[in-house]
Write a protein that holds these residues in place. Structure first.
Motif, PDB file in Angstrom:
ATOM      1  N   GLN A 239       0.825  -1.216   0.000  1.00  0.00           N
ATOM      2  CA  GLN A 239       0.000   0.000   0.000  1.00  0.00           C
ATOM      3  C   GLN A 239       0.856   1.262   0.000  1.00  0.00           C
ATOM      4  O   GLN A 239       0.547   2.234  -0.693  1.00  0.00           O
TER       5      GLN A 239
ATOM      6  N   VAL B 118      -4.754   2.583   5.407  1.00  0.00           N
ATOM      7  CA  VAL B 118      -3.728   1.561   5.165  1.00  0.00           C
ATOM      8  C   VAL B 118      -3.852   0.435   6.187  1.00  0.00           C
ATOM      9  O   VAL B 118      -3.841  -0.752   5.841  1.00  0.00           O
TER      10      VAL B 118
ATOM     11  N   LEU C  80       0.851   4.109  -2.855  1.00  0.00           N
ATOM     12  CA  LEU C  80       0.578   5.519  -2.557  1.00  0.00           C
ATOM     13  C   LEU C  80       1.780   6.417  -2.891  1.00  0.00           C
ATOM     14  O   LEU C  80       1.765   7.602  -2.566  1.00  0.00           O
TER      15      LEU C  80
ATOM     16  N   LEU D 116      -3.168   9.235   5.674  1.00  0.00           N
ATOM     17  CA  LEU D 116      -3.357   8.035   4.845  1.00  0.00           C
ATOM     18  C   LEU D 116      -3.339   6.741   5.664  1.00  0.00           C
ATOM     19  O   LEU D 116      -3.902   5.730   5.259  1.00  0.00           O
TER      20      LEU D 116
ATOM     21  N   GLN E 115       3.311  12.502   0.613  1.00  0.00           N
ATOM     22  CA  GLN E 115       3.438  12.191  -0.802  1.00  0.00           C
ATOM     23  C   GLN E 115       4.051  13.376  -1.547  1.00  0.00           C
ATOM     24  O   GLN E 115       3.839  14.536  -1.176  1.00  0.00           O
TER      25      GLN E 115
END
Length: 691
Positions: A35, A135, A39, A131, A66
């Motif tokens: 994951q 996850v 991402l 996030l 990110q």
């Protein structure tokens, strides 16, 4: 603040199923890392942790956010974006409003198919902390959980009730919940030794913080400690533990703080065959049996506890008390079983079903006996021994010992046969007929044993195929794939020169009074066995195209198949291999487009070009070598010699027009290519090799 952090995710639970712990941990770690990758979150080292009450993953240098992403948002085509006066149309204005710019600020995208308005938008990357809840939830959801539990009000279902949830980035707790449990920095310590929960100050401290609370969080470290502690105790008495990798995994999954202790049992129990005692200690109690330097079982064992007891003698006494009745059961069954001979149990096998359409285990034993004797004859072994062993091979299934401890079937038959005064060859073949039971298992040590083992596996394959219950996808309830691989291993590794079709036909004939096994079904079984070669050789690292090149020739002997595969594997390493494979492919394509059914012998008078004469001479010069090599199975020598054809073949294709205008010359050249192709096909279809 640093742009990266150490990430810890831990699910603290009630005791997890020990046989599933490693798989759960591996799945959890894989899901988390997959994951993060999906991402576009970069990360460094990944560590997995698993104990009876937790699975966790520690990921170092995880990107906190990110990267921003550029997204190209294409608008309407220029022709539709502006009117004749060059003013923006409604389509252009609407698009610009949607992406938050003025039409005048739009860029142009020019391709060979036209021109469009374009806006290069920058999408800010999301913060990892935002996030992580999704996850973690996804990783928990993806765990291989065959059966879930509910707890409390029954609102949540998971493999075991969740007690703690910890998600941390360095020293920062990530707020989230899972199955109603809020994330915290408090971990479950050892159930008995820990003084309450463990407070974690930062993610990287995880393994050491738990170790202070008597928890070895690393599964691999804990497993190694189990082995080292057991070895040290055994060495003190000049003994060796009976290792079992699955048992080591299971024991490591049962304890968080492994402590090894030595215990003993009454030496009188050693009169029972050691295999039954070992099974009882390992499988029933998760103990490690001990043997001396000669391999003799000792009246001692090692067990692993989850506590450092202040009174270890009491713990030892408790385990010795637990094992005593189990060993006594084994002794009782063994003593009573010896009162009845194996041969007298055959009648009882007639009341035990093998398969409703295929009869009883008794029927199967009689078929195995017949086929085993035939195979032993072909191999020059003692047919009488194989016939007798085949008849008695399943008799221990109705003994008290095997009905109580199924895993010792075959082994107990060997011991009972010896007790009954059967020849040693019969006893050994009875024990060996289940081999190989799994990948990497040892093979029968005698040819008679191999004959019985082959007959047993053939009987199952032929019978189940005959009633149409062949393997489908992942479904293989009768273990036919495993039986086939076992059959191949014996034929190849023991160098047994048996013809597949012949032994299949004989096994089919043994079913004559029960069912009819058609030739079509026998061919299906032959094809199934050939198909197993692919899986078996791929596991050994043999290239698929090499296997396919041999499969195309459909050899009827496993030993012959193996020799061809090994020869082609060597051939592909030769510098000439690639060109010869390409040439064979070219020849194959030419012949496929031509009518080669009625090709006559090569007429040397019609050989006009020097290149075709040279190829003809080269083929003739090698013909005897090829025939001799194929007859003796020396395929390496054949392909090594055929490699010398590279130059004549290259010259032929460079200088000769195969499809000549004159029919007779064209046919003659096709006949020459057919001769060329047949010499290579004597070993394998190398046109299938990838260049």
């Amino acid at each position: 603040m640093s742009t990266t952090a150490n990430l810890l995710i831990e699910l603290g639970t009630e005791e997890l199923p020990p046989k599933s712990l490693k798989a759960l941990s591996d799945s959890f770690t894989q899901s988390i890392t997959d994951q993060l990758t999906g991402l576009s979150i970069a990360f460094g080292k990944v560590e997995s942790f698993a104990t009876p009450r937790r699975i966790a993953v520690l990921v170092s240098h995880v990107q906190r956010q990110q990267d921003d992403e550029q997204v190209d948002k294409r608008g309407p085509a220029i022709a539709a974006a502006f009117d004749a006066e060059g003013n923006p149309t409604k389509a252009a204005l609407g698009w610009a409003r949607g992406v938050g710019i003025d039409v005048a600020d739009a860029e142009r995208l020019v391709t060979d198919k036209g021109e469009w308005l374009l806006h290069k938008a920058i999408v800010p990357g999301k913060d990892l902390q935002d996030l992580l809840p999704q996850v973690v939830q996804q990783a928990a959801k993806q765990l291989p959980v065959p059966k879930t539990m509910r707890w409390g009000e029954g609102e949540f279902a998971f493999i075991r009730p969740l007690k703690r949830l910890t998600v941390m980035l360095d020293d920062t707790l990530v707020p989230m919940s899972l199955f109603g449990v809020q994330s915290s920095n408090r971990l479950l310590g050892h159930r008995f030794h820990s003084q309450g929960d463990v407070e974690l100050t930062k993610a990287s401290d995880y393994p050491e913080a738990l170790k202070q609370a008597y928890v070895i969080a690393s599964f691999a470290e804990r497993r190694q400690l189990v082995k080292e502690h057991a070895q040290a105790l055994a060495a003190d008495i000049n003994a060796t533990p009976v290792w079992d990798e699955d048992l080591l995994d299971e024991v490591a999954s049962l304890v968080e703080w492994p402590v090894a202790l030595l215990a003993a049992f009454d030496e009188a129990f050693l009169d029972v065959p050691k295999e039954a005692l070992i099974y009882t200690m390992k499988d029933d109690q998760r103990y490690f049996p001990l043997v001396d330097s000669e391999g003799n079982l000792l009246a001692k064992f090692i067990f692993i506890t989850n506590i450092e007891s202040k009174n270890p003698d009491l713990v030892v006494a408790g385990n010795e008390k637990v094992i005593r009745p189990r060993l006594a059961d084994a002794e009782f069954f063994y003593t009573n079983d010896k009162k009845v001979s194996l041969a007298s149990r055959i009648e009882k096998l007639d009341s035990v079903l093998f398969q409703k359409e295929l009869g009883s285990i008794g029927d199967k034993a009689r078929r195995i006996s017949q086929v085993a004797g035939n195979i032993a004859n072909q191999l020059g072994a003692d047919a009488a021994i194989a016939t007798r062993a085949g008849l008695l091979a399943k008799a221990d299934l109705v003994s008290h010992m095997v009905m109580e401890f199924p895993e010792v079937q075959g082994v107990m038959g060997m011991h009972y046969a010896r007790h009954d005064g059967e020849p040693e060859g019969v006893a050994l073949a009875i024990e060996a007929h289940y081999r190989p039971r799994f990948a990497g298992d040892t093979l029968p040590s005698t040819t008679e044993g191999a004959a019985v083992a082959i007959a047993d596996k053939l009987d199952t394959l032929v019978g189940i195929f005959a009633i149409g219950q062949t393997p489908r996808g992942d479904r293989d309830p009768f273990g036919l794939r495993r039986a086939a691989i076992g059959l191949l291993r014996m034929l190849v590794e023991l160098e047994l020169d048996l013809d597949f079709k012949a032994i299949i036909a004989h096994a089919a004939g043994a079913y004559a009074s029960t069912i009819q096994v058609s030739e079509e079904t026998q061919d299906e079984i032959f094809n199934f066995l050939l198909g197993r070669f692919r899986a078996w050789y791929q596991e050994q690292g043999i290239a698929v195209d090499v296997i396919q090149s041999v499969l195309a020739r459909r050899p009827q002997k496993a030993l012959d198949f193996d020799r061809r595969v090994k020869a082609v594997t060597e051939f592909v390493r030769l510098p000439e291999a690639e060109a010869l494979a390409a040439a064979n492919k070219r020849v194959s394509n030419i012949l496929a487009k031509s009518d080669t059914a009625n090709l006559t012998e090569i007429n040397t008078a019609l050989l006009q070009e020097e290149a075709e004469k040279a190829l003809y001479d080269a083929l003739n010069g090698l013909q005897s070598t090829v025939e001799t090599g194929v007859a003796s199975g020396n395929y390496n020598a054949v392909l090594s010699q055929l490699a010398h054809l590279r130059s004549p073949i290259d010259n032929f294709f460079n200088e000769v027009m195969v499809n000549a205008d004159e029919p007779a010359i064209r046919t003659n050249r096709l006949a020459l290519l057919t001769k060329l192709r047949n010499q290579f096909l004597a070993v394998a279809d190398i046109s299938l090799l990838q260049s």
